[in-house]
Design a protein around this motif. Structure first.
Motif, mmCIF file in Angstrom:
data_model
loop_
_atom_site.group_PDB
_atom_site.id
_atom_site.type_symbol
_atom_site.label_atom_id
_atom_site.label_comp_id
_atom_site.label_asym_id
_atom_site.label_seq_id
_atom_site.Cartn_x
_atom_site.Cartn_y
_atom_site.Cartn_z
ATOM 1 N N SER A 240 0.835 -1.201 0.000
ATOM 2 C CA SER A 240 0.000 0.000 0.000
ATOM 3 C C SER A 240 0.870 1.251 0.000
ATOM 4 O O SER A 240 2.066 1.210 0.280
ATOM 5 N N ASN A 241 0.245 2.388 -0.297
ATOM 6 C CA ASN A 241 0.956 3.660 -0.259
ATOM 7 C C ASN A 241 1.483 3.944 1.143
ATOM 8 O O ASN A 241 2.591 4.464 1.313
ATOM 9 N N ASP A 243 2.419 1.746 3.295
ATOM 10 C CA ASP A 243 3.580 0.880 3.493
ATOM 11 C C ASP A 243 4.834 1.518 2.912
ATOM 12 O O ASP A 243 5.906 1.478 3.518
#
Length: 269
Positions: A240-241, A243
């Motif tokens: 994910s962004n 992450d």
């Protein structure tokens, strides 16, 4: 599928700084694996440990290559030397001998297959010279075969390093930030070659990359390190962004996100 890399409980400490923490990892034959993470996350140390260039802490369990242990605890095993001929290493700074011709540098990949005295006197059989020239042709560098390596550009030297791994007939290629010092066009050529070797030859490739977008478009599997620990292991689309920002920090994370998430390149087959 056969297991190429099997790591259990890998710890590595330099002084008081623990760089790798309880790394457990399995990589199978034919995988194209991108190792990502911020500077200092442990990527290079992990690759060097797999290659046997670093020994593990005594608290570690094992590193196995092709199902044979190369390190147990903090010691290399007797299998290490016989197995390393099947492991090609590509470094960030090319690791070519500048005073030697490109062809001789590429032939160095055959040293593990020959008595050491032959390498000292550059006594490579004709069949191996042909193999080296074929490898140089594959990376579009055969016209530079007799040129001193020190006169070549960074991208040209890195393609020479890839030709050396091809000549070695490596079954596993470990590439430690191979495009970090290259311009975008040279980076594309190098990554295209690594993907071609993986796709066409079935060679297992593990490549550490600082650039997330390169990893996602070229690698089937992503392993992310943060502070010496594996925090993600799976497909690129699963990151994910949030992450990414946590992996790289706010500024670099946002830079790595780009305008939109790139679409991974599907392998032929």
């Amino acid at each position: 599928m056969d297991m190429v890399i099997d790591i259990e409980g890998l710890n590595k400490t330099f002084g008081k700084n623990q760089v790798l923490k309880n790394i457990n990892l399995k990589i199978q034959t034919g995988e194209m694996v991108g190792l990502i993470g911020a500077s200092g996350s442990g990527k290079s140390t992990l690759i060097r440990s797999i290659a046997g260039l670093e020994t593990m802490d005594h608290t570690s369990k094992h590193i196995k290559i092709f199902s044979e242990p190369t390190q147990l605890g903090h010691r290399r095993t007797s299998s290490y030397r016989s197995l390393r001929k099947d492991v090609g290493i590509i470094f960030q700074q090319f690791n070519l001998v500048g005073r030697l011709s490109l062809l001789t540098n590429v032939l160095i990949g055959r040293l593990a297959h020959n008595p050491s005295w032959k390498g000292i006197f550059k006594l490579f059989p004709k069949a191996e010279r042909i193999k080296a020239l074929q490898a140089l042709e594959r990376v579009n560098m055969v016209d530079y075969a007799h040129q001193r390596s020190s006169t070549l550009s960074g991208g040209q030297q890195q393609r020479g390093a890839i030709a050396r791994a091809l000549t070695q007939e490596a079954k596993l290629i470990l590439a430690d930030e191979p495009i970090a010092s290259l311009d975008p066009a040279s980076s594309d050529r190098v990554m295209n070659l690594l993907c071609d070797i993986n796709n066409q030859d079935g060679t297992t490739v593990v490549v550490s990359l600082h650039q997330f977008e390169v990893a996602t478009t070229r690698c089937d599997r992503i392993i992310a390190l943060r502070d010496g620990e594996i925090v993600y292991d799976g497909k690129a689309c699963g990151i994910s962004n949030a992450d990414l920002i946590e992996l790289y920090g706010v500024e670099e994370g946002i830079c790595n996100l780009g305008a939109e998430r790139p679409t991974p390149i599907m392998k032929a087959g």
